[in-house]
Design a protein around this motif. Structure first.
Motif, short mmCIF file in Angstrom:
data_model
loop_
_atom_site.label_atom_id
_atom_site.label_comp_id
_atom_site.label_asym_id
_atom_site.label_seq_id
_atom_site.Cartn_x
_atom_site.Cartn_y
_atom_site.Cartn_z
N ASN A 36 63.75 -16.24 49.99
CA ASN A 36 63.54 -15.34 50.79
C ASN A 36 64.48 -15.57 51.73
N HIS A 38 67.83 -15.48 54.58
CA HIS A 38 69.11 -14.81 54.44
C HIS A 38 69.87 -15.16 55.55
N ASP A 39 69.59 -16.30 56.21
CA ASP A 39 70.45 -16.84 57.42
C ASP A 39 70.48 -18.29 57.14
N GLU A 81 62.58 -16.85 56.71
CA GLU A 81 63.85 -15.91 56.64
C GLU A 81 65.28 -16.90 56.97
N TYR A 82 64.98 -17.85 57.63
CA TYR A 82 66.24 -18.60 58.00
C TYR A 82 65.99 -19.96 57.94
N TYR A 108 72.63 -17.48 46.51
CA TYR A 108 72.39 -16.97 47.77
C TYR A 108 73.53 -16.22 48.19
N GLY A 110 72.98 -14.28 51.34
CA GLY A 110 72.83 -13.92 52.73
C GLY A 110 74.09 -14.10 53.82
N SER A 111 73.51 -14.48 55.16
CA SER A 111 74.40 -15.03 56.17
C SER A 111 74.72 -16.43 56.06
N THR A 131 76.77 -12.14 52.40
CA THR A 131 77.14 -11.10 53.32
C THR A 131 77.91 -11.09 54.34
#
Length: 298
Positions: A36, A38-39, A81-82, A108, A110-111, A131
């Protein structure tokens, strides 16, 4: 007494040698599930950071330290989330070094942000598809193999950006006096430098390139999809364009020469050379220098 002193010295020497030989061989390892997340942020100071592909779907960070004291372990800030990982402490005295291995899962997307002040950052062993990608490095060398992201930001003060293939929708590259060498780049490129050189061997898309003081701009476009603008205050510009490209051309120089293979369609007014190359051009190519030569090839 003399013999005792010699024996003590030998024991100390063996101890120090043994200790030095064992330091840094067993890394401090961090492992995180990344389903989960994304950063991801990885931030160190003087340490080299090398990226590898993770053997599974977990993010793995290995710290190799000459002194594996827990107070020097990485600081981690995370929630569902991060994950933000930054360097731990360092001893005030004595010799201490640390280098980092990051194993990033292929899944992965994300950012990803990586910062290093004086260390090198190496992505040459991984294919990145995220991303957004941001890499900030002061004086170290950044190596990138193949990387794709919607938005890409690369910055260096005096280090080298060594890139094989970079693809993104928006690509921002900035340096102070650093060098940029890139085999392939695709996207809308914005490049700004104070005094660094840039060489791009194959570019596709559109872009703006500015050397605000000096530094050679050497750009080859194999596919032009939008306007191009190149500015250099005190150095040369070399631009190669596709032979079948139709475009509106404008070159401005105060104290330099303009060389092109299509001089027959150009006219000159004051310091400006302009004209139309090909039929029905929809793309504009503008090049400007203050104290540098302009060379365009096809």
């Amino acid at each position: 007494m003399k013999k005792l002193t010699i024996m003590v010295a030998i024991v100390l020497f063996v101890f120090v040698l043994s200790a030095c030989g064992s330091k840094g061989t067993n890394p401090h390892t961090l492992t995180y599930e990344i389903d989960n997340i994304h950063d991801v942020v990885i931030s160190y100071d003087e340490e080299d950071i090398t990226f590898f592909e993770s053997p599974d779907d977990t993010l793995i960070i290995k710290e190799y330290m000459t002194d594996a004291d827990s107070k020097y372990y990485a600081k981690v800030d995370m929630d569902h989330e991060y994950i933000h990982v930054s360097e731990g402490g360092k001893p005030l005295f004595g010799s201490f070094s640390r280098h980092i291995e990051v194993y990033l899962p292929e899944i992965y997307a994300g950012s990803l942000k990586v910062t290093s002040t004086n260390g090198n950052v190496d992505f040459s062993e991984v294919n990145l598809e995220v991303t957004s990608l941001r890499i900030d490095c002061s004086s170290g060398k950044v190596r990138i193999g193949n990387a794709y992201a919607d938005t890409i930001n690369l910055s260096s003060t005096s280090g080298t950006l060594d890139i094989v293939c970079l693809e993104g929708k928006e690509i921002d590259i900035s340096t102070t006096s650093g060098e940029v060498v890139c085999d392939e780049i695709s996207g809308n490129v914005t490049y700004v430098s104070t005094s660094g050189d840039i060489e791009i061997k194959s570019a596709a898309g559109e872009g703006s390139y500015k050397a605000e003081n000096s530094g050679i701009l050497d750009i080859t476009y194999t596919d032009v999809e939008g306007d191009l603008y190149l500015y250099n205050k005190n150095d040369d510009i070399e631009l190669t364009l596709p032979k079948d490209l139709s475009f509106r051309f404008e070159a401005v120089t105060k104290n330099g020469s303009v060389s092109t293979p299509f001089e027959s369609v150009l006219s000159m007014k004051n310091d400006t050379v302009m004209g139309t190359v090909g039929d029905n051009p929809s793309i504009a190519v503008k090049i400007e220098t203050k104290n540098g030569n302009i060379k365009v090839e096809q």
